[in-house]
Design a protein around this motif. Structure first.
Motif, short mmCIF file in Angstrom:
data_model
loop_
_atom_site.label_atom_id
_atom_site.label_comp_id
_atom_site.label_asym_id
_atom_site.label_seq_id
_atom_site.Cartn_x
_atom_site.Cartn_y
_atom_site.Cartn_z
N ASN A 45 29.49 17.59 34.63
CA ASN A 45 29.06 18.31 35.82
C ASN A 45 27.56 18.47 35.82
O ASN A 45 26.87 18.07 34.86
CB ASN A 45 29.76 19.67 35.90
CG ASN A 45 29.63 20.46 34.61
OD1 ASN A 45 28.52 20.61 34.08
ND2 ASN A 45 30.75 20.95 34.08
N THR A 46 27.04 19.08 36.87
CA THR A 46 25.60 19.24 37.01
C THR A 46 25.01 20.11 35.91
O THR A 46 23.92 19.83 35.40
CB THR A 46 25.27 19.84 38.39
OG1 THR A 46 25.76 18.96 39.40
CG2 THR A 46 23.77 20.02 38.57
N GLU A 108 29.69 14.10 44.76
CA GLU A 108 28.89 14.00 43.54
C GLU A 108 28.38 12.57 43.36
O GLU A 108 28.92 11.61 43.91
CB GLU A 108 29.72 14.45 42.35
CG GLU A 108 30.02 15.94 42.40
CD GLU A 108 30.78 16.46 41.21
OE1 GLU A 108 30.71 17.69 40.98
OE2 GLU A 108 31.44 15.66 40.51
N GLU A 166 21.45 17.71 45.67
CA GLU A 166 21.37 18.53 44.47
C GLU A 166 20.69 17.67 43.42
O GLU A 166 21.11 16.54 43.17
CB GLU A 166 22.77 18.93 44.03
CG GLU A 166 22.82 19.74 42.75
CD GLU A 166 24.25 20.00 42.34
OE1 GLU A 166 24.79 21.07 42.69
OE2 GLU A 166 24.85 19.09 41.69
N VAL A 168 18.66 17.53 39.46
CA VAL A 168 18.21 18.09 38.20
C VAL A 168 16.78 17.62 37.97
O VAL A 168 16.50 16.41 37.98
CB VAL A 168 19.11 17.67 37.03
CG1 VAL A 168 18.54 18.16 35.70
CG2 VAL A 168 20.52 18.21 37.24
N VAL A 174 17.83 23.07 38.25
CA VAL A 174 18.65 22.48 39.31
C VAL A 174 18.13 22.92 40.66
O VAL A 174 18.05 24.12 40.95
CB VAL A 174 20.14 22.89 39.16
CG1 VAL A 174 20.97 22.26 40.28
CG2 VAL A 174 20.68 22.44 37.79
N THR A 205 22.42 14.59 41.51
CA THR A 205 23.77 14.84 41.00
C THR A 205 24.80 15.01 42.12
O THR A 205 26.00 14.91 41.87
CB THR A 205 23.80 16.08 40.10
OG1 THR A 205 23.18 17.17 40.79
CG2 THR A 205 23.04 15.81 38.80
#
Length: 473
Positions: A45-46, A108, A166, A168, A174, A205
């Protein structure tokens, strides 16, 4: 403790692998580049992606992000030093939300493009990004390269199909920018900065994508031309006749069609003989009835045929025939591979300069490399040509490709001189990295370098990609 061990503690031993365990991931699709890594990791996951980035930052270890590994420029391949971590996003494959009132879908980065298309269709919507590699490429990679594809003419590139991201950051923070807004004028457009940056500024992400109503009907035809100028003129004609219904206008030369017949004999050919210089696969789609759309389509094509602006026309009469025509277009890369390696180029020029580009470049290459074979095809509707050059008959591909740099210089110089680009939809990666200083101004490159330094001050995100080495500037 070591980075490898720390990564195992962070993600679990099963999701941290050595180079020997991911050999197929350490080379690009065409096996032009090969690399090595400290570890390959598969975060879930993120939050885990961000934790990996922070940990790599502590060790000052570079990170290379990879999705479906379908890219053509080596952007997702690590270097040979073995110092980097390969970040694989295939576990980030969830569809987070679909909003049919807002016509958006949040997905995603590891989602396969075809799965996104199918999920949208199940919800009664269309996600129009369409590529030959859609069964294996991922949304993250599509956004990293600002992918184009077959429907750019109507719907635009990946950038135009994305509302929010989204990401990173290089520090492991984030940015939660998954907005579904079509209007948001609050400051700099970070979304468009990250899209097309090939993982050098941040790690995408997730994304909020635009959806469209499913069309009620589609009409597809294969059209023949005696001259390239006729195809360009016909594009303008169809734009006026069909307006926003014109979805695709895919160009291919007669030699491309002959190559398909030779290397893929089981593929259905649209005409009994290949006797024209150029062909186009065109498609319209709309929300009117199938009968009304087909009537308009046939009327326009019949008028063009009787006025001799086109040489021949085949209109698909069934879904199977439509799929067969598209299969031809999507099989061009395979046919070329069976013929042998060739000098591939992904250029764009203004549509009004396409004829000039092809005629000038063909002539220059024949002067310098007599007998070379030209396999030109692409998305004429947005001026994007895949201008590929193969060895003359009797010469091996290996001997011919010793001239790759000289051939490419002719192609790229001509495109640049006509106001075009050396990369339309495949990105820069490492393959075209050093060409940037030849075709981009010092001001542009300086601005890019400053952005890179501001967002990735330690140069740990996908180093050696997109921007030329500073000593080359």
């Amino acid at each position: 403790m070591s980075l490898f061990t720390d990564l195992q503690h962070l993600l679990g031993e099963h999701y941290v692998q050595s180079s020997q365990q991911v050999v197929e991931r350490l080379t690009d699709r065409h096996r032009r580049y090969k690399g090595n890594v400290v570890a390959a990791v598969r975060p879930a996951n993120t939050s885990e992606v961000a934790a990996v980035v922070r940990l790599c930052g502590q060790y000052a270890i570079p990170i290379v992000v990879q999705g479906g590994n379908t890219g053509l420029m080596g952007a997702a391949t690590p270097d040979e030093s073995g110092r980097s971590v390969l970040l694989l996003l295939d576990r980030l494959d969830r569809i987070r939300a679909i909003d049919t009132h807002n016509d958006t879908m949040t997905v995603e980065a590891g989602c396969i493009l075809q799965n996104v298309q199918n999920t949208a269709q199940q919800a009664g919507r269309l996600f129009p990004l369409s590529l030959a590699s859609e069964g294996s490429c991922t949304i993250g990679g599509n956004l990293g390269t600002n992918a184009g594809g077959n429907a750019v003419l109507r719907f635009g590139n990946a950038r135009e199909l994305t509302l929010g991201l989204e990401v990173v950051t290089a520090e492991g923070e984030v940015w939660e920018g998954l907005s579904g807004l079509r209007k948001d004028n609050t400051g700099y457009d970070l979304r468009n900065l990250y899209i097309g940056s090939e993982g050098t500024l941040g790690i995408i992400t997730a994304a909020t994508l635009k959806l469209y109503p499913l069309p009620n009907a589609q009409c597809t035809a294969f059209v023949a031309f005696d001259r390239l100028s006729q195809a360009v003129n016909f594009l303008s004609f169809t734009r006026e006749a069909f307006d926003a219904s014109l979805t695709a206008f895919e160009l291919m030369s007669g030699p491309c069609l002959s190559l398909l017949a030779s290397k893929l004999p089981d593929a259905s050919q649209p005409f009994k003989t290949i006797e024209h210089a150029w062909y186009a696969l065109i498609e319209i789609s709309g929300h009117q009835s199938e009968a009304d759309l087909k009537s308009l389509f046939e009327k326009v094509l019949f008028n063009a045929l009787t006025e001799q602006s086109v040489a021949d026309v085949l209109i698909a009469q069934s879904g199977a025939q439509r799929e067969a025509l598209w299969h031809l277009r999507e099989s061009l890369s395979e046919a070329q591979a069976r013929d042998g390696a060739n000098a591939k180029h992904d250029i764009s020029v203004p549509i009004s300069r396409v004829v000039e580009f092809v005629e000038r470049t063909d002539a220059l290459l024949q002067q310098r490399f007599p007998g070379v074979r030209h396999f030109t095809f692409g998305h004429l509707g947005d001026g994007n040509l895949h201008y590929n050059v193969a060895s003359p008959k009797g010469q091996s591909s290996e001997d011919f490709l010793a001239n790759y740099a000289q051939v490419s210089a002719v192609v790229h110089d001509t495109a640049h001189a006509l106001g075009g680009s050396i990369s339309a939809e495949h990105g820069i990666g490492q393959r075209k990295r050093e060409l940037m200083s030849r075709y981009k101004s010092a001001v542009e490159l300086d601005l890019m370098q400053r952005i890179k330094h501001a967002l990735d001050p330690h140069g740990l995100l996908n180093p050696g990609k997109v921007l030329p080495a500073k000593e080359a500037l």
